[in-house]
Design an enzyme around this catalytic site. Sequence first.
Site, short mmCIF file in Angstrom:
data_model
loop_
_atom_site.label_atom_id
_atom_site.label_comp_id
_atom_site.label_asym_id
_atom_site.label_seq_id
_atom_site.Cartn_x
_atom_site.Cartn_y
_atom_site.Cartn_z
N ASP A 1 -33.00 4.13 14.01
CA ASP A 1 -32.75 5.21 14.97
C ASP A 1 -31.27 5.59 14.98
O ASP A 1 -30.91 6.76 15.09
CB ASP A 1 -33.22 4.79 16.37
CG ASP A 1 -34.71 4.46 16.37
OD1 ASP A 1 -35.48 5.22 15.78
OD2 ASP A 1 -35.09 3.41 16.94
N HIS B 1 -38.40 1.82 20.35
CA HIS B 1 -38.53 2.47 19.04
C HIS B 1 -39.84 3.24 18.94
O HIS B 1 -40.76 2.85 18.22
CB HIS B 1 -38.42 1.43 17.92
CG HIS B 1 -38.59 2.05 16.56
ND1 HIS B 1 -37.68 2.92 16.01
CD2 HIS B 1 -39.60 1.97 15.65
CE1 HIS B 1 -38.10 3.34 14.84
NE2 HIS B 1 -39.28 2.77 14.59
#
Length: 337
Positions: free
Chosen positions: A172, A199
């Site tokens: 990310d 996530h």
Amino acid sequence: MFTLRSVSAAGKRAFSTSSVAASKVAVLGAAGGIGQPLSLLLRLNEKVSNLALYDIRGAPGVAADVNHCDMNGEVAGFLPENNGLKETLTGAEIVVIPAGVPRKPGMTRDDLFNTNASIVRDLAKACAEFCPKAKILIIANPVNSTVPIVAEVFKKAGVYDPKKLFGVTTLDVVRANRFVSQIQGSDATKEKITVVGGHSGVTIVPLLSKTGYGISGEARDKLVNRIQFGGDEVVKAKDGAGSATLSMAHAGAKMTDALLRAAAGEQGVVEPTFVQSPLFADKGCEFFSSNVELGPEGVKKIHELGQIDEYEQKLIDACLADLQKNIAKGKKFVAEN
Ligand code: NAD
Ligand code: LMR
């Protein structure tokens, strides 16, 4: 530190000696889309003195292949037979787990739960038995649930150390660094965008106010959305052939390297990762990803979020609502199975 003399996987030829810290790293799911490039990147890391590759299929082939790279150290590949998992894990200091099925277009990460929860649970049981003190890095999705699954398995086995369990959310940040640099014309390799939460979708919270770039309005909305749903961009482009593998291998290798550097005594190693965290435990989120300082034992210090703006507070609120359900689902799975 000690002088290492090692032999090839075939055990026939000793190659040159070198002075390196001895670090055994194991990859579970090593023959998969992530596992193969991750194994290569770890093979190229001089801090990895022993690379153990395990999969239910194909791992010996991957091991034979990466073993031909002109690097020092040992490489071996294992299958379930002949106590392969035990051989893989015994003595491992770091275990990276990308074993599990990936998404297809139209699926959420949570849709992978039914298949991946039991894969991760069983591998976690083996880790608890054969390398209870290893640092465990979870890549298999849904990370928001698979990390709590591993924690519960380790608790049941009486060997849980929250400092040593990490959900890999590096991708990310890797994406955020790249996407921000594309907009700002900055050097992606120098960006360190703060991304917190979990996530998946709205649980991924980029804190763009901290960049100092003053990104606002529609540009900020678009950027936040692209970071939160970057995984979908790849799933769509791969058109049924899986999800991110190469960028994930890069991210997984980066996180592993950070732990190896911290284990070797490097100070000030800070990486974002999904760990047991006090930050939002009172809101039902026992696990949360934020910047974490790493040390020889794993988690050394969990950084607070610091000042965030009203827009980011709303993102955090949305994140916590989803995240606490994902965490509870993982814990319930172990309690009932
Ligand atoms: P893949 O299907 O290409 O590879 C998975 C591998 O796991 C296969 O080789 C398979 O044989 C192996 N495997 C299955 N069960 C196993 C078991 N019990 N023991 C050992 N190995 C086993 O999938 P992929 O593209 O490599 O993705 C793997 C996982 O990583 C997926 O769940 C995916 O969603 C996840 N992922 C996470 C991130 C992240 O940022 N955390 C990023 C990308 C993908
Ligand atoms: C990603 O962020 O690329 C991974 O979690 C894989 C996925 O399912 O999107």
